[in-house]
Design a protein around this motif. Structure first.
Motif, PDB file in Angstrom:
ATOM      1  N   UNK A 130      -7.823  -2.047   6.632  1.00 55.15           N
ATOM      2  CA  UNK A 130      -8.451  -3.052   5.769  1.00 55.15           C
ATOM      3  C   UNK A 130      -7.553  -4.271   5.592  1.00 55.15           C
ATOM      4  N   UNK A 131      -6.272  -4.031   5.431  1.00 54.95           N
ATOM      5  CA  UNK A 131      -5.309  -5.126   5.293  1.00 54.95           C
ATOM      6  C   UNK A 131      -5.338  -6.004   6.543  1.00 54.95           C
ATOM      7  N   UNK A 132      -5.301  -5.378   7.708  1.00 55.25           N
ATOM      8  CA  UNK A 132      -5.312  -6.133   8.967  1.00 55.25           C
ATOM      9  C   UNK A 132      -6.617  -6.917   9.130  1.00 55.25           C
ATOM     10  N   UNK A 133      -7.724  -6.335   8.682  1.00 60.29           N
ATOM     11  CA  UNK A 133      -9.021  -7.003   8.834  1.00 60.29           C
ATOM     12  C   UNK A 133      -9.200  -8.162   7.860  1.00 60.29           C
ATOM     13  N   UNK A 134      -8.891  -7.929   6.589  1.00 60.41           N
ATOM     14  CA  UNK A 134      -9.187  -8.924   5.563  1.00 60.41           C
ATOM     15  C   UNK A 134      -8.024  -9.852   5.217  1.00 60.41           C
ATOM     16  N   UNK A 135      -6.803  -9.414   5.517  1.00 61.73           N
ATOM     17  CA  UNK A 135      -5.619 -10.231   5.225  1.00 61.73           C
ATOM     18  C   UNK A 135      -4.688 -10.240   6.435  1.00 61.73           C
ATOM     19  N   UNK A 136      -5.152 -10.761   7.573  1.00 59.34           N
ATOM     20  CA  UNK A 136      -4.355 -10.666   8.808  1.00 59.34           C
ATOM     21  C   UNK A 136      -3.023 -11.414   8.733  1.00 59.34           C
ATOM     22  N   UNK A 137      -2.916 -12.419   7.897  1.00 58.37           N
ATOM     23  CA  UNK A 137      -1.674 -13.184   7.793  1.00 58.37           C
ATOM     24  C   UNK A 137      -0.728 -12.630   6.738  1.00 58.37           C
TER      25      UNK A 137
ATOM     26  N   UNK B  66       1.819 -10.217   4.587  1.00 55.72           N
ATOM     27  CA  UNK B  66       2.969  -9.341   4.811  1.00 55.72           C
ATOM     28  C   UNK B  66       2.573  -7.979   4.260  1.00 55.72           C
ATOM     29  N   UNK B  67       2.276  -7.044   5.151  1.00 56.19           N
ATOM     30  CA  UNK B  67       1.869  -5.706   4.713  1.00 56.19           C
ATOM     31  C   UNK B  67       3.118  -4.858   4.544  1.00 56.19           C
ATOM     32  N   UNK B  68       3.281  -4.304   3.357  1.00 61.74           N
ATOM     33  CA  UNK B  68       4.457  -3.515   3.021  1.00 61.74           C
ATOM     34  C   UNK B  68       4.029  -2.142   2.537  1.00 61.74           C
ATOM     35  N   UNK B  69       4.721  -1.113   3.017  1.00 58.43           N
ATOM     36  CA  UNK B  69       4.499   0.231   2.512  1.00 58.43           C
ATOM     37  C   UNK B  69       5.436   0.423   1.322  1.00 58.43           C
ATOM     38  N   UNK B  70       4.894   0.925   0.241  1.00 56.03           N
ATOM     39  CA  UNK B  70       5.646   1.128  -0.986  1.00 56.03           C
ATOM     40  C   UNK B  70       6.934   1.907  -0.725  1.00 56.03           C
ATOM     41  N   UNK B  71       8.051   1.367  -1.163  1.00 50.21           N
ATOM     42  CA  UNK B  71       9.374   1.958  -0.974  1.00 50.21           C
ATOM     43  C   UNK B  71       9.431   3.395  -1.499  1.00 50.21           C
ATOM     44  N   UNK B  72       8.850   3.618  -2.656  1.00 49.15           N
ATOM     45  CA  UNK B  72       8.954   4.932  -3.287  1.00 49.15           C
ATOM     46  C   UNK B  72       8.155   5.995  -2.533  1.00 49.15           C
TER      47      UNK B  72
ATOM     48  N   UNK C 195       0.847  -1.188   0.000  1.00 52.16           N
ATOM     49  CA  UNK C 195       0.000   0.000   0.000  1.00 52.16           C
ATOM     50  C   UNK C 195       0.885   1.242   0.000  1.00 52.16           C
ATOM     51  N   UNK C 196       0.236   2.383  -0.130  1.00 56.11           N
ATOM     52  CA  UNK C 196       0.963   3.650  -0.110  1.00 56.11           C
ATOM     53  C   UNK C 196       1.126   4.195   1.303  1.00 56.11           C
ATOM     54  N   UNK C 197       0.674   3.446   2.298  1.00 56.62           N
ATOM     55  CA  UNK C 197       0.802   3.889   3.678  1.00 56.62           C
ATOM     56  C   UNK C 197      -0.453   4.514   4.240  1.00 56.62           C
ATOM     57  N   UNK C 198      -1.510   4.588   3.441  1.00 57.23           N
ATOM     58  CA  UNK C 198      -2.770   5.145   3.912  1.00 57.23           C
ATOM     59  C   UNK C 198      -3.276   4.346   5.116  1.00 57.23           C
ATOM     60  N   UNK C 199      -3.675   5.058   6.160  1.00 55.96           N
ATOM     61  CA  UNK C 199      -4.102   4.410   7.404  1.00 55.96           C
ATOM     62  C   UNK C 199      -5.303   3.489   7.176  1.00 55.96           C
ATOM     63  N   UNK C 200      -6.283   3.944   6.394  1.00 52.57           N
ATOM     64  CA  UNK C 200      -7.466   3.115   6.143  1.00 52.57           C
ATOM     65  C   UNK C 200      -7.104   1.823   5.417  1.00 52.57           C
ATOM     66  N   UNK C 201      -6.149   1.889   4.488  1.00 50.95           N
ATOM     67  CA  UNK C 201      -5.712   0.670   3.802  1.00 50.95           C
ATOM     68  C   UNK C 201      -5.035  -0.288   4.774  1.00 50.95           C
ATOM     69  N   UNK C 202      -4.307   0.244   5.741  1.00 51.90           N
ATOM     70  CA  UNK C 202      -3.679  -0.595   6.758  1.00 51.90           C
ATOM     71  C   UNK C 202      -4.729  -1.321   7.589  1.00 51.90           C
TER      72      UNK C 202
END
Length: 175
Positions: A14-21, A23-29, A5-12
């Motif tokens: 959603x990631x934790x809720x729907x994909x708890x397992x 590997x959540x990564x914030x885009x390097x760029x 993701x781009x680091x957006x809090x809401x995306x984080x």
């Protein structure tokens, strides 16, 4: 599974809720952009000094050293006087960039991701979206309605993926 993701809090969230397992990564760029913006708060924009510093910070990111960047930015923030021409704005911009990185540290592990052959940037996904969706849904004269666009995109994925003939055979067998 990995989610970028781009680091957006809401995306984080959603990631934790729907994909708890996952590997959540914030885009390097996105992170590097914030690091560069932070550097502009204490070095002249466009200077060789800023470029050298930024190159060092990018290497730190690739070496799993984001916490070192946070520590340095905290020191740099405390070194900027609270009063003086332009200091308030510089301090606010630096603090904002610092918080962006600091709040996402657990999702900024580019060295370990690269060692595991995982992605650190969203560029390939963004390119695929542009190629698959943009070429079909974003050009003049293209027609679709909201309720059916998912089906259009699925068909486009089959076409781009070279699976159109297989899909056509599947449909004919079903009929």
């Amino acid at each position: 599974m990995q989610v970028l993701t781009d680091g957006d809090h809401d995306l984080s969230l959603l990631c934790a809720e729907f994909f708890p397992q996952a590997e959540h990564t914030i885009d390097y760029y996105h992170v590097a952009e914030h690091v560069h913006e932070a550097g502009q708060c204490f070095m002249r924009e466009g200077s060789d000094e800023l470029q050298t510093w930024f190159d060092q910070q990018r290497q730190r990111l690739l070496d799993d050293g984001a916490q070192l960047i946070v520590a340095e930015l905290r020191q740099r923030l405390s070194a900027i006087a609270k009063t003086g021409p332009g200091n308030k704005g510089r301090r606010e911009r630096l603090h904002k960039a610092l918080l962006y990185i600091e709040r996402r540290l657990r999702h900024i592990r580019y060295g370990s991701l690269r060692r595991r052959d995982l992605e650190i940037g969203t560029g390939s996904v963004e390119g695929a979206v542009k190629r698959i969706i943009g070429q079909r849904c974003d050009h003049g004269g293209m027609r679709w309605i909201r309720e059916r666009v998912e089906a259009v995109v699925q068909l486009r994925c089959l076409e781009v993926g070279g699976l159109w003939d297989d899909f056509e055979h599947f449909v004919h067998r079903r009929l």
